[in-house]
Enzyme design. Structure first.
Site, PDB file in Angstrom:
ATOM      1  N   LYS A  52       0.729  -1.199   0.082  1.00  0.00           N
ATOM      2  CA  LYS A  52       0.078   0.058  -0.080  1.00  0.00           C
ATOM      3  C   LYS A  52       0.760   1.473  -0.038  1.00  0.00           C
ATOM      4  O   LYS A  52       2.049   1.210   0.474  1.00  0.00           O
ATOM      5  CB  LYS A  52      -1.143  -0.016   1.268  1.00  0.00           C
TER       6      LYS A  52
ATOM      7  N   TYR B  53      13.200  31.833   4.321  1.00  0.00           N
ATOM      8  CA  TYR B  53      12.009  32.212   4.722  1.00  0.00           C
ATOM      9  C   TYR B  53      12.020  32.493   6.102  1.00  0.00           C
ATOM     10  O   TYR B  53      12.615  31.866   6.935  1.00  0.00           O
ATOM     11  CB  TYR B  53      10.909  31.375   4.329  1.00  0.00           C
TER      12      TYR B  53
END
Length: 369
Positions: A38, A264
């Site tokens: 999965k 940032y």
């Protein structure tokens, strides 16, 4: 060493084979083996991993959702595929692609029986999920009579297995809890089979369960994270080989003066002259902001380069002040020498999260198919 010219996730199927054989060696020869693929095979390459598992002799595969199983069928994977969390809206696709549902509640069982009957199915294979303590999905002991009654009312379905999931199989402090789960599952499965009038496969053990509770292997075991090289315990990690290596390159090098900032919000401010390297990988690629501000690091020319400031969407900046390097040199984010577990620990998380977070925009390169 494999050289890359861009951010690349290199997948070594020789490592997968090693891990599969190691885990197989821990169970009886007749015990069936289910490989969990999965979430893009834990962030790697679901198709390549599934095909290799089929080639090596795995008995079953498991996915989370129907769409994952449909993709495997489209590329020719023929193994039985268990869908761990099917939704009623996808039952038509599930049946059309010969996928096998895990049914976990009265509502979902009734809806599947209704669909199977409407499509004139006979003995369509289903799996019954029991909740024995994880409290996520599953029937409980009050549902056994209901399950048997509904199953015997129709020829549309056949219960081919019942299973459960250990909540803390890697935690030795929770051994009593795990043993109680195993005992509960044994009682529930035995009662159900008695009421059905036929036996089913039973499976409960995940990777850590295979290692720590081999006496509870029943007829099948399931392994996910172990196949990809991680065992939730240091002594098991030492026996496994990470399948995935995440590499990137240095795009640019900057000389940063004292009192300058990087990135940032000026999240890093230098108190002395340093050298930084910008790499083309960021939180859109799976390196979350939690790894910024010196917590996470990459390896460049065998030396540790901590992440400076905030992780950007497409880039990180790392400290290479004491590293001899140049633009174009490789940076290893994780791999056999620096495992995903080590990186995850810097942000107080687990290998599963960093592996499954690797974006699908990151190039995959499969070795040793």
């Amino acid at each position: 060493m494999d050289k890359v010219g861009e951010t690349t996730l290199i997948l070594d199927l020789t490592a997968l084979e090693h891990n599969y054989n190691y885990l197989r060696s821990k169970v009886k020869p007749k015990t069936k083996f289910l490989g969990v693929v999965k979430a893009f095979a834990y962030g790697s390459d679901m198709i390549a991993i599934a095909q290799k598992l089929e080639q090596m002799g795995a008995d079953y595969l498991a996915v989370a959702y129907v769409s994952e199983g449909v993709l495997l069928r489209k590329v020719g994977v023929g193994l039985p595929i268990l869908v761990l969390h099917p939704l009623a809206s996808n039952f038509d696709d599930l049946i059309e692609n010969h996928l096998e549902p895990s049914l976990y509640s009265r509502n979902i069982l009734n809806q599947f029986i209704e669909t199977a009957n409407a499509k004139n199915q006979k003995d369509y294979p289903i799996h019954i999920k029991f909740n024995t303590g994880l409290n996520r999905l599953g029937f409980d002991d009050t549902d056994v009579d209901f399950i048997a009654k509904e199953a015997k009312k129709t020829n549309g379905i056949k219960i081919v297995s019942c299973f459960s999931h250990l909540a803390a199989s890697e935690d030795k402090n929770e051994r009593n809890f795990s043993l109680n789960q195993i005992n509960s599952f044994q009682n529930l499965s035995s009662t159900l089979m008695e009421k059905l009038g036929h036996t089913t496969m039973r499976h409960m053990l995940n990777t850590s369960g295979i290692i720590n509770y081999p006496e509870a292997q029943f007829e099948m075991v399931r392994s996910g994270i172990g196949l990809y090289g991680y065992g939730n315990q240091a002594e098991i990690d030492a026996q496994l080989q990470p399948v995935a290596t995440l590499k990137t390159i240095i795009s640019q090098i900057h000389l940063i003066d004292a009192n300058e900032s990087i990135g940032y919000n000026r999240a890093f401010k230098s108190n002395k002259p340093i050298k930084s390297a910008t790499l083309p990988i960021g939180h859109a690629d799976g390196i979350g902001r939690q790894y910024g501000k010196g917590k996470g690091f990459v390896t460049i020319n065998n030396k540790k380069a901590p992440i400076l400031g905030n992780v950007c969407m497409d880039m990180i900046m790392v400290d290479v002040t004491d590293i001899e390097c140049t633009e174009g040199d490789e940076a290893i984010v994780f791999g056999p020498q620096k495992s995903a577990e080590n990186l995850a620990a810097t942000a107080n998380t687990i290998s599963y999260e960093i592996l499954t977070a690797i974006s699908q925009r990151v190039k995959r390169e499969v070795k040793n198919k």
